[in-house]
Design a protein around this motif. Structure first.
Motif, PDB file in Angstrom:
ATOM      1  N   GLU A   1       0.855  -1.201   0.143  1.00 18.74           N
ATOM      2  CA  GLU A   1       0.046   0.003   0.087  1.00 18.74           C
ATOM      3  C   GLU A   1       0.878   1.204  -0.164  1.00 18.74           C
ATOM      4  OE1 GLU A   1      -2.913  -0.156   3.326  1.00 18.74           O
ATOM      5  OE2 GLU A   1      -3.230  -2.385   2.712  1.00 18.74           O
ATOM      6  N   VAL A   2       0.594   2.083  -0.829  1.00 19.85           N
ATOM      7  CA  VAL A   2       1.454   3.388  -0.951  1.00 19.85           C
ATOM      8  C   VAL A   2       0.544   4.552  -0.860  1.00 19.85           C
ATOM      9  CG1 VAL A   2       2.897   4.768  -2.479  1.00 19.85           C
ATOM     10  CG2 VAL A   2       2.964   2.114  -2.787  1.00 19.85           C
ATOM     11  N   ASP A   3       0.892   5.554   0.295  1.00 21.56           N
ATOM     12  CA  ASP A   3       0.308   6.755   0.373  1.00 21.56           C
ATOM     13  C   ASP A   3       0.844   7.794  -0.515  1.00 21.56           C
ATOM     14  OD1 ASP A   3      -0.740   8.866   1.494  1.00 21.56           O
ATOM     15  OD2 ASP A   3      -0.383   8.526   3.446  1.00 21.56           O
TER      16      ASP A   3
ATOM     17  N   ILE B   1       1.382  11.256   0.263  1.00 18.56           N
ATOM     18  CA  ILE B   1       2.990  11.763   0.376  1.00 18.56           C
ATOM     19  C   ILE B   1       3.782  11.717  -0.849  1.00 18.56           C
ATOM     20  CG2 ILE B   1       5.126  11.117   1.569  1.00 18.56           C
ATOM     21  CD1 ILE B   1       3.526   9.642   3.479  1.00 18.56           C
ATOM     22  N   CYS B   2       3.489  10.980  -1.825  1.00 17.89           N
ATOM     23  CA  CYS B   2       4.383  10.817  -3.274  1.00 17.89           C
ATOM     24  C   CYS B   2       4.075  12.384  -3.735  1.00 17.89           C
ATOM     25  CB  CYS B   2       3.979   9.876  -4.050  1.00 17.89           C
ATOM     26  SG  CYS B   2       3.928   8.201  -3.142  1.00 17.89           S
ATOM     27  N   ASN B   3       2.914  12.815  -3.594  1.00 15.58           N
ATOM     28  CA  ASN B   3       2.500  13.915  -4.762  1.00 15.58           C
ATOM     29  C   ASN B   3       2.673  15.224  -4.010  1.00 15.58           C
ATOM     30  OD1 ASN B   3       1.925  12.312  -7.234  1.00 15.58           O
ATOM     31  ND2 ASN B   3       0.051  11.624  -6.249  1.00 15.58           N
TER      32      ASN B   3
ATOM     33  N   THR C   1       5.094  15.827  -0.738  1.00 17.04           N
ATOM     34  CA  THR C   1       6.236  16.291  -0.106  1.00 17.04           C
ATOM     35  C   THR C   1       7.421  15.512  -0.381  1.00 17.04           C
ATOM     36  OG1 THR C   1       5.438  14.735   1.878  1.00 17.04           O
ATOM     37  CG2 THR C   1       4.915  17.113   2.200  1.00 17.04           C
ATOM     38  N   CYS C   2       7.239  14.381  -1.153  1.00 14.80           N
ATOM     39  CA  CYS C   2       8.422  13.587  -1.526  1.00 14.80           C
ATOM     40  C   CYS C   2       9.296  14.354  -2.400  1.00 14.80           C
ATOM     41  CB  CYS C   2       8.026  12.302  -2.493  1.00 14.80           C
ATOM     42  SG  CYS C   2       9.461  11.377  -2.781  1.00 14.80           S
ATOM     43  N   PRO C   3      10.463  14.455  -2.070  1.00 14.57           N
ATOM     44  CA  PRO C   3      11.554  15.456  -3.098  1.00 14.57           C
ATOM     45  C   PRO C   3      12.161  14.649  -4.115  1.00 14.57           C
ATOM     46  CG  PRO C   3      12.550  14.473  -0.944  1.00 14.57           C
ATOM     47  CD  PRO C   3      11.322  13.940  -1.097  1.00 14.57           C
ATOM     48  N   HIS C   4      11.825  13.423  -4.143  1.00 15.94           N
ATOM     49  CA  HIS C   4      12.739  12.718  -5.694  1.00 15.94           C
ATOM     50  C   HIS C   4      11.735  11.763  -6.210  1.00 15.94           C
ATOM     51  CE1 HIS C   4      12.816   9.799  -2.307  1.00 15.94           C
ATOM     52  NE2 HIS C   4      13.696  10.370  -1.666  1.00 15.94           N
ATOM     53  N   GLN C   5      10.675  11.251  -5.807  1.00 16.60           N
ATOM     54  CA  GLN C   5      10.068  10.205  -6.344  1.00 16.60           C
ATOM     55  C   GLN C   5      10.803   9.156  -6.907  1.00 16.60           C
ATOM     56  OE1 GLN C   5       7.603  12.809  -8.880  1.00 16.60           O
ATOM     57  NE2 GLN C   5       5.795  12.650  -7.261  1.00 16.60           N
ATOM     58  N   CYS C   6      11.794   8.643  -6.223  1.00 18.59           N
ATOM     59  CA  CYS C   6      12.645   7.712  -6.595  1.00 18.59           C
ATOM     60  C   CYS C   6      12.127   6.282  -6.961  1.00 18.59           C
ATOM     61  CB  CYS C   6      13.917   7.407  -5.723  1.00 18.59           C
ATOM     62  SG  CYS C   6      13.395   6.658  -3.973  1.00 18.59           S
ATOM     63  N   THR C   7      10.936   5.919  -6.392  1.00 19.53           N
ATOM     64  CA  THR C   7      10.419   4.781  -6.777  1.00 19.53           C
ATOM     65  C   THR C   7       9.856   4.459  -8.166  1.00 19.53           C
ATOM     66  OG1 THR C   7       8.502   5.428  -5.716  1.00 19.53           O
ATOM     67  CG2 THR C   7       9.711   3.628  -4.398  1.00 19.53           C
ATOM     68  N   THR C   8       9.792   5.574  -8.637  1.00 20.11           N
ATOM     69  CA  THR C   8       9.507   5.466 -10.468  1.00 20.11           C
ATOM     70  C   THR C   8      10.681   5.170 -11.023  1.00 20.11           C
ATOM     71  OG1 THR C   8       9.998   8.020 -10.650  1.00 20.11           O
ATOM     72  CG2 THR C   8       7.651   7.468 -10.190  1.00 20.11           C
TER      73      THR C   8
ATOM     74  N   CYS D   1       5.807  -0.513 -11.508  1.00 19.62           N
ATOM     75  CA  CYS D   1       4.383  -0.267 -10.686  1.00 19.62           C
ATOM     76  C   CYS D   1       4.254   1.217  -9.966  1.00 19.62           C
ATOM     77  CB  CYS D   1       4.595  -1.253  -9.487  1.00 19.62           C
ATOM     78  SG  CYS D   1       4.641  -3.078  -9.979  1.00 19.62           S
ATOM     79  N   TYR D   2       5.120   1.867 -10.156  1.00 22.06           N
ATOM     80  CA  TYR D   2       5.229   3.194  -9.827  1.00 22.06           C
ATOM     81  C   TYR D   2       5.174   4.193 -11.149  1.00 22.06           C
ATOM     82  CZ  TYR D   2       5.939   1.902  -4.965  1.00 22.06           C
ATOM     83  OH  TYR D   2       6.135   1.352  -3.895  1.00 22.06           O
ATOM     84  N   THR D   3       4.324   4.796 -11.641  1.00 22.45           N
ATOM     85  CA  THR D   3       4.334   5.697 -12.724  1.00 22.45           C
ATOM     86  C   THR D   3       3.924   7.039 -12.613  1.00 22.45           C
ATOM     87  OG1 THR D   3       2.200   4.722 -13.143  1.00 22.45           O
ATOM     88  CG2 THR D   3       4.277   3.821 -14.266  1.00 22.45           C
TER      89      THR D   3
ATOM     90  N   GLU E   1       1.723  13.584 -11.771  1.00 21.79           N
ATOM     91  CA  GLU E   1       1.183  12.796 -10.580  1.00 21.79           C
ATOM     92  C   GLU E   1       1.558  11.385 -10.656  1.00 21.79           C
ATOM     93  OE1 GLU E   1      -1.857  13.922  -8.255  1.00 21.79           O
ATOM     94  OE2 GLU E   1      -0.696  15.554  -8.361  1.00 21.79           O
ATOM     95  N   LEU E   2       2.018  10.867  -9.225  1.00 19.54           N
ATOM     96  CA  LEU E   2       2.231   9.411  -9.214  1.00 19.54           C
ATOM     97  C   LEU E   2       1.200   8.618  -8.912  1.00 19.54           C
ATOM     98  CD1 LEU E   2       5.520   8.002  -7.561  1.00 19.54           C
ATOM     99  CD2 LEU E   2       3.185   7.073  -6.774  1.00 19.54           C
ATOM    100  N   HIS E   3       1.265   7.378  -9.485  1.00 23.40           N
ATOM    101  CA  HIS E   3       0.352   6.415  -9.375  1.00 23.40           C
ATOM    102  C   HIS E   3       0.855   5.122  -9.039  1.00 23.40           C
ATOM    103  CE1 HIS E   3      -3.041   9.042 -11.134  1.00 23.40           C
ATOM    104  NE2 HIS E   3      -1.936   9.354 -11.952  1.00 23.40           N
TER     105      HIS E   3
ATOM    106  N   ALA F   1       6.278   6.146   2.860  1.00 24.95           N
ATOM    107  CA  ALA F   1       4.700   6.054   2.178  1.00 24.95           C
ATOM    108  C   ALA F   1       4.497   4.595   1.814  1.00 24.95           C
ATOM    109  CB  ALA F   1       4.862   6.909   1.025  1.00 24.95           C
ATOM    110  N   VAL F   2       5.302   3.535   1.916  1.00 24.19           N
ATOM    111  CA  VAL F   2       5.372   2.204   1.587  1.00 24.19           C
ATOM    112  C   VAL F   2       4.836   1.530   2.756  1.00 24.19           C
ATOM    113  CG1 VAL F   2       6.509   0.437   0.177  1.00 24.19           C
ATOM    114  CG2 VAL F   2       6.629   2.790  -0.492  1.00 24.19           C
ATOM    115  N   LYS F   3       3.842   0.615   2.693  1.00 23.76           N
ATOM    116  CA  LYS F   3       3.761  -0.442   3.555  1.00 23.76           C
ATOM    117  C   LYS F   3       3.653  -1.772   2.775  1.00 23.76           C
ATOM    118  CE  LYS F   3      -0.225  -1.577   6.727  1.00 23.76           C
ATOM    119  NZ  LYS F   3      -1.549  -1.367   6.857  1.00 23.76           N
TER     120      LYS F   3
HETATM  121  S1  SF4 Z   1       6.824   5.718  -2.513  1.00 23.24           S
HETATM  122 FE1  SF4 Z   1       8.283   6.730  -4.102  1.00 23.24          FE
HETATM  123  S2  SF4 Z   1       7.361   8.787  -4.570  1.00 23.24           S
HETATM  124 FE2  SF4 Z   1       6.170   7.841  -2.693  1.00 23.24          FE
HETATM  125  S3  SF4 Z   1       7.175   8.866  -0.969  1.00 23.24           S
HETATM  126 FE3  SF4 Z   1       8.229   7.044  -1.496  1.00 23.24          FE
HETATM  127  S4  SF4 Z   1       9.993   7.670  -2.597  1.00 23.24           S
HETATM  128 FE4  SF4 Z   1       8.514   9.064  -2.677  1.00 23.24          FE
END
Ligand code: SF4
Ligand code: SF4
Length: 100
Positions: free
Chosen positions: A28-30, A33-35, A37-44, A51-53, A59-61, A81-83
């Motif tokens: 589960e991803v919050d 937070i991604c959209n 305060t996250c400064p880098h969105q590195c999971t994309t 799975c992260y686009t 906008e991150l999905h 943000a990741v559970k």
């Molecule tokens: S899941 Fe990725 S985009 Fe979302 S808060 Fe974590 S690092 Fe940032």
């Protein structure tokens, strides 16, 4: 033997409960937070299964269905943000492993 690309290898992955439309998500991803305060969105860019686009608006999905359970996002996300949990064998959509 021909070497397969990452995309070709990912195309060979089979999943438990592949036909289920109501499979229970094991990650589960919050995305608030991604959209926000996250400064880098590195999971994309670290998720090998994409799975992260990001959409056209930036906008991150997240979608869990193609996840290969590598665990990278669990460690890469430093924003809380990741559970993450292993897929439920009955209702989850996990990878079918060749050797158990
Ligand atoms: S899941 Fe990725 S985009 Fe979302 S808060 Fe974590 S690092 Fe940032
Ligand atoms: S566990 Fe790996 S494949 Fe699954 S969503 Fe996270 S980074 Fe992507």
């Amino acid at each position: 033997m021909k070497r397969l690309s990452i995309s070709e290898r990912l195309g060979l992955v089979s999943y438990r409960n592949q036909a289920r439309t109501d499979a229970k998500a094991h990650i589960e991803v919050d995305t608030d937070i991604c959209n926000s305060t996250c400064p880098h969105q590195c999971t994309t860019y670290v998720c090998p299964a994409k799975c992260y686009t990001l959409d056209e608006a930036g906008e991150l999905h997240f979608q869990f269905e193609d996840c290969i359970e590598c665990g990278t996002c669990m460690y890469a996300c430093d924003q809380g943000a990741v559970k993450w949990s292993y897929p439920d064998p009955e209702t989850g959509r996990g990878v079918n492993w060749n050797f158990g």
